[in-house]
Design an enzyme around this catalytic site. Structure first.
Site, PDB file in Angstrom:
ATOM      1  N   ILE A 165      -0.171  -1.879   7.768  1.00 47.05           N
ATOM      2  CA  ILE A 165      -1.079  -1.680   8.904  1.00 47.05           C
ATOM      3  C   ILE A 165      -2.467  -1.443   8.325  1.00 47.05           C
ATOM      4  O   ILE A 165      -2.739  -0.377   7.763  1.00 47.05           O
ATOM      5  CB  ILE A 165      -0.700  -0.477   9.802  1.00 47.05           C
ATOM      6  CG1 ILE A 165       0.721  -0.578  10.330  1.00 47.05           C
ATOM      7  CG2 ILE A 165      -1.688  -0.391  10.978  1.00 47.05           C
ATOM      8  CD1 ILE A 165       1.136   0.601  11.220  1.00 47.05           C
ATOM      9  N   ASP A 166      -3.335  -2.417   8.425  1.00 42.25           N
ATOM     10  CA  ASP A 166      -4.716  -2.229   8.015  1.00 42.25           C
ATOM     11  C   ASP A 166      -5.486  -1.762   9.240  1.00 42.25           C
ATOM     12  O   ASP A 166      -5.691  -2.526  10.187  1.00 42.25           O
ATOM     13  CB  ASP A 166      -5.312  -3.534   7.477  1.00 42.25           C
ATOM     14  CG  ASP A 166      -6.692  -3.305   6.894  1.00 42.25           C
ATOM     15  OD1 ASP A 166      -6.815  -2.463   5.990  1.00 42.25           O
ATOM     16  OD2 ASP A 166      -7.653  -3.944   7.362  1.00 42.25           O
ATOM     17  N   THR A 175      -4.948   1.970  10.147  1.00 37.98           N
ATOM     18  CA  THR A 175      -4.016   2.985  10.640  1.00 37.98           C
ATOM     19  C   THR A 175      -4.697   4.003  11.547  1.00 37.98           C
ATOM     20  O   THR A 175      -4.118   4.446  12.544  1.00 37.98           O
ATOM     21  CB  THR A 175      -3.331   3.710   9.463  1.00 37.98           C
ATOM     22  OG1 THR A 175      -2.604   2.758   8.681  1.00 37.98           O
ATOM     23  CG2 THR A 175      -2.368   4.780   9.951  1.00 37.98           C
ATOM     24  N   GLU A 212       0.813  -1.213   0.000  1.00 39.32           N
ATOM     25  CA  GLU A 212       0.000   0.000   0.000  1.00 39.32           C
ATOM     26  C   GLU A 212       0.848   1.265   0.000  1.00 39.32           C
ATOM     27  O   GLU A 212       0.540   2.229  -0.714  1.00 39.32           O
ATOM     28  CB  GLU A 212      -0.932   0.018   1.212  1.00 39.32           C
ATOM     29  CG  GLU A 212      -1.774   1.277   1.279  1.00 39.32           C
ATOM     30  CD  GLU A 212      -2.707   1.329   2.472  1.00 39.32           C
ATOM     31  OE1 GLU A 212      -3.528   2.267   2.523  1.00 39.32           O
ATOM     32  OE2 GLU A 212      -2.615   0.463   3.349  1.00 39.32           O
ATOM     33  N   ASP A 239      -0.588  -5.085   3.109  1.00 38.00           N
ATOM     34  CA  ASP A 239      -1.025  -3.887   3.834  1.00 38.00           C
ATOM     35  C   ASP A 239      -0.281  -3.899   5.161  1.00 38.00           C
ATOM     36  O   ASP A 239      -0.556  -4.731   6.031  1.00 38.00           O
ATOM     37  CB  ASP A 239      -2.537  -3.906   4.068  1.00 38.00           C
ATOM     38  CG  ASP A 239      -3.061  -2.558   4.543  1.00 38.00           C
ATOM     39  OD1 ASP A 239      -2.259  -1.773   5.103  1.00 38.00           O
ATOM     40  OD2 ASP A 239      -4.256  -2.281   4.361  1.00 38.00           O
ATOM     41  N   ASP A 280      -6.216  -4.583   0.940  1.00 34.92           N
ATOM     42  CA  ASP A 280      -7.193  -4.721   2.021  1.00 34.92           C
ATOM     43  C   ASP A 280      -7.829  -6.107   2.014  1.00 34.92           C
ATOM     44  O   ASP A 280      -8.249  -6.608   3.063  1.00 34.92           O
ATOM     45  CB  ASP A 280      -8.318  -3.692   1.865  1.00 34.92           C
ATOM     46  CG  ASP A 280      -7.836  -2.255   1.854  1.00 34.92           C
ATOM     47  OD1 ASP A 280      -7.114  -1.875   2.780  1.00 34.92           O
ATOM     48  OD2 ASP A 280      -8.194  -1.520   0.905  1.00 34.92           O
TER      49      ASP A 280
END
Length: 284
Positions: free
Chosen positions: A106-107, A109, A77, A104, A232
């Site tokens: 940190i999905d 954030t 990402e 990702d 995601d």
């Protein structure tokens, strides 16, 4: 040299071990940074945030993956310009790779920034466009969700199975608030207004990857959202499939990496959830 090459393409076991290692290491590092990030920037909108921790997590994961598999492609990402058009183009540029890691770092954030313990590291591996490994790691709960194509999905060493509710009225459903507030967010709000009266209840916790992991684990019966990206969805989609669930776009077409408007469920309520969104003109 030949032996080294064979190790990198042996199959699911070595790929999955690397995915688990990367997710675990990144997740533990992220956890040490909770409440201690130095910079905060907006990307596509005020709902779309990034910190140096997101970037550091992606750098760590990329370095580890390419150490093991230097010939593989990588789509993360934080390496893509903000916005749906840039995301779609980045996928088009990468999706024909033989092996493509989709990450990702940190999905969730926004949750991380506020110290709300609902965020995850999401790592998937696609082989010729089909996801074959998916790992979602929640460092706050130390829960690792793992799936391999054709081999099932697991959490805490136990095989996962989707829930058994067969009516929307008995189901706990999840959705999200999309970052695209000019197109995706209004559509999702229309869907929310239609689903809330029909479902047992709806949750919006802020991480699509974890929402799908919870569908796979039977904690949710369904999830939908408009305007997501492949990073995601890729790992979570395999978790749902390998737990016996169903995942499509909001029109009911089969899931692939290009899907942005998604519905994931236990399969039993899928048609009813799709019909509810369609009746509200909330399918995108």
């Amino acid at each position: 040299m030949n032996e080294q090459r064979n190790d990198s393409v042996v199959g699911g076991k070595s790929f999955t071990a690397v995915a688990i290692n990367c997710a675990s290491k990144a997740g533990e590092w992220i956890k040490t940074k909770l409440g201690n990030y130095a910079s905060l920037d907006m990307k596509y909108s005020s709902h779309d945030l990034v910190t140096e921790v997101d970037k550091g997590s992606e750098k760590l994961i990329r370095k580890l993956i390419l150490t093991y598999f230097p010939d593989h492609s990588f789509l993360g990402e934080e390496g893509v310009e903000p916005g749906p058009e840039a995301s779609a183009q980045a996928l088009r540029n990468a999706r024909d790779a033989e092996y493509l890691w989709i990450v990702d770092p940190i999905d969730g954030t926004t949750n991380f920034v506020h110290g709300f313990p609902y965020f995850a590291v999401s790592i998937a591996l696609a082989h010729k466009g089909e996801v074959i490994v998916g790992v979602v790691y929640d460092p706050s709960k130390d829960e690792l969700f793992i799936a391999e194509k054709g081999k099932g999905a697991y959490v805490r060493g136990r095989r996962m199975q989707v829930s058994g509710e067969d009516r929307l009225s008995d189901s706990l459903i999840a959705t999200g608030f999309p970052a695209d507030d000019s197109y995706a967010l209004p559509l999702n709000m229309k869907g929310l207004a239609a689903v809330v009266p029909k479902a047992r209840n709806v949750r919006i916790a802020g991480s699509a990857a974890l929402h799908m992991a919870y569908v796979a684990a039977g904690r949710l019966s369904g999830f939908w959202e408009i305007g997501l990206n492949c990073w995601d969805l890729a790992a979570g989609a395999l978790l749902v499939r390998e737990s016996g669930g169903q995942i499509t776009d909001t029109s009911g077409r089969p899931f692939d990496l290009g899907v942005r408007n998604v519905v994931a469920s236990n399969g039993l309520i899928h048609d009813e959830l799709l019909a509810t969104l369609k009746s509200a003109e909330a399918i995108g």
